[in-house]
Design an enzyme around this catalytic site. Structure first.
Site, PDB file in Angstrom:
ATOM      1  CG  HIS A 130      -2.085  -0.965   1.071  1.00  0.00           C
ATOM      2  ND1 HIS A 130      -3.083  -0.806   0.133  1.00  0.00           N
ATOM      3  CD2 HIS A 130      -2.379  -2.103   1.747  1.00  0.00           C
ATOM      4  CE1 HIS A 130      -3.948  -1.809   0.228  1.00  0.00           C
ATOM      5  NE2 HIS A 130      -3.539  -2.606   1.202  1.00  0.00           N
ATOM      6  CG  ASP A 160      -2.382   5.023  -2.995  1.00  0.00           C
ATOM      7  OD1 ASP A 160      -1.522   4.192  -3.314  1.00  0.00           O
ATOM      8  OD2 ASP A 160      -3.394   4.736  -2.340  1.00  0.00           O
TER       9      ASP A 160
END
Length: 359
Positions: A130, A160
């Site tokens: 992540h 991200d």
């Protein structure tokens, strides 16, 4: 939607994180985006976390990628598209028969945009992760936070969205330009780690000149400088101080009633003492009192707002930076483009296929 990408058709394979934001940004720019999503019964827990904001400006089409009929319909959509964006782990699209080679055989002009944490190649390509994992391998996470504690998770804005979604968007736009100029599509491999590396270029440049230390809170832009950091105020709020240039620093000292003759801004040995002095001063008034005190000066002192406060701040209100329902307005802005994004809609696969069929 209107905007500079009007007439560009994009197939978005639904996913978390960067693909969703990239789809929103491209749709806000006027592209016609079809978001292909799992059937309602198969949706995962976080699939709809984007809700009305991240899924705005485009239609959602339910697709069962295990169905031969649905896959064939998806191939038809890809054949009529300018762009495909996806964020699956490497190999997933290939196993579905929807990898770049297969899709560009259907449509040689297709720009095939892929975003992953580690990229399509390398020893970590198949490893899960992540934002925090990706950021940790770039050097950027190590540079953040206080010197006496572990680096804090800086939301998922950097890997991200900055290194992933925004690099995917810029790569897709470059691919569209190239396809229109040369008639051939591009495959865009947007790795979040690569993207954060590019975003960190300034710090690599400073380090190469001996102007950046690997120690946290020891540098000009990481909170080490007392004139470039945040301070707590009497009411528990925070004030942001960014008086980097000597002129702005002088205005800061004036506002704090400090004799400039007694302070050498770039004497690093004096920074801890000056920081402690600033901390004591800012703790004597509430956040908004300090903001009002420095308003209209060149001290570069501003309040640290919550998300809720940001929506009603005068600058945001003047620029209509948020829509009437509180969502961030499209950015950047273009002449003639819609200021308020369209709502997310639902569309059947059959209707999408019919809409994108020639003639």
């Amino acid at each position: 939607m209107t905007g500079p990408l009007a007439g560009v058709r994009i197939v978005e394979f639904d996913g978390l994180g960067p693909v969703t934001l990239a789809g929103m940004v491209l749709a806000d720019m006027g592209a016609e985006v079809l978001r292909l999503k799992r059937p309602a019964g198969a949706a995962l827990a976080f699939d709809e976390v984007g809700g009305a904001i991240l899924h705005r400006s485009r239609a959602a089409v339910e697709v069962d990628l295990k169905s031969a009929a649905d896959l064939e319909a998806v191939r038809g959509l890809i054949g009529a598209a300018d762009v495909l964006i996806e964020g699956f782990r490497p190999g997933v699209m290939e196993r579905l028969g929807l990898g770049p080679d297969a899709c560009q055989a259907l449509n040689p002009r297709l720009v095939y945009g892929r975003v992953t944490g580690w990229g399509q190649t390398g020893p970590l390509a198949d490893q899960v992760g992540h934002d925090l994992n990706y950021l940790g391998l770039t050097g950027a996470l190590h540079a953040m936070g206080g010197a006496d504690r572990p680096p804090p998770p800086p939301l998922n804005l950097i890997a991200d969205y900055g290194g992933g979604a925004m690099m995917l968007v810029s790569g897709v736009l470059a691919g569209v330009i190239a396809a229109r100029a040369g008639g051939r599509g591009q495959v865009v491999d947007a790795a979040m780690t690569d993207g954060v590396g590019v975003l960190s270029s300034l710090f690599h440049a400073l380090g190469a000149r001996g102007l950046w230390s690997s120690a946290r809170e020891a540098n000009l832009l990481d909170g080490g400088a007392p004139f470039y950091r945040c301070y707590a105020c009497r009411d528990g709020g925070f004030i942001a101080v960014a008086a980097l240039e000597p002129r702005f620093f002088a205005a800061l000292l004036t506002g704090l009633e400090i004799d400039a003759a007694e302070v050498n801004q770039y004497d690093r040995d004096s920074w801890p003492t000056l920081q402690a002095h600033f901390e004591g001063l800012f703790a004597t008034r509430d956040r908004d009192a300090w903001a009002a005190h420095f308003a209209g000066t060149e001290a570069c002192v501003t309040p640290v707002l919550t998300f809720a406060e940001a929506r009603t701040y005068p600058q945001a209100t003047a620029r209509q930076a948020f829509t009437p329902d509180g969502a961030p307005a499209p950015a950047p802005r273009f002449d003639g483009a819609a200021a308020v994004p369209a709502r997310a809609t639902a569309l059947s696969l059959a209707a999408a296929t019919a809409a994108w069929s020639p003639g």
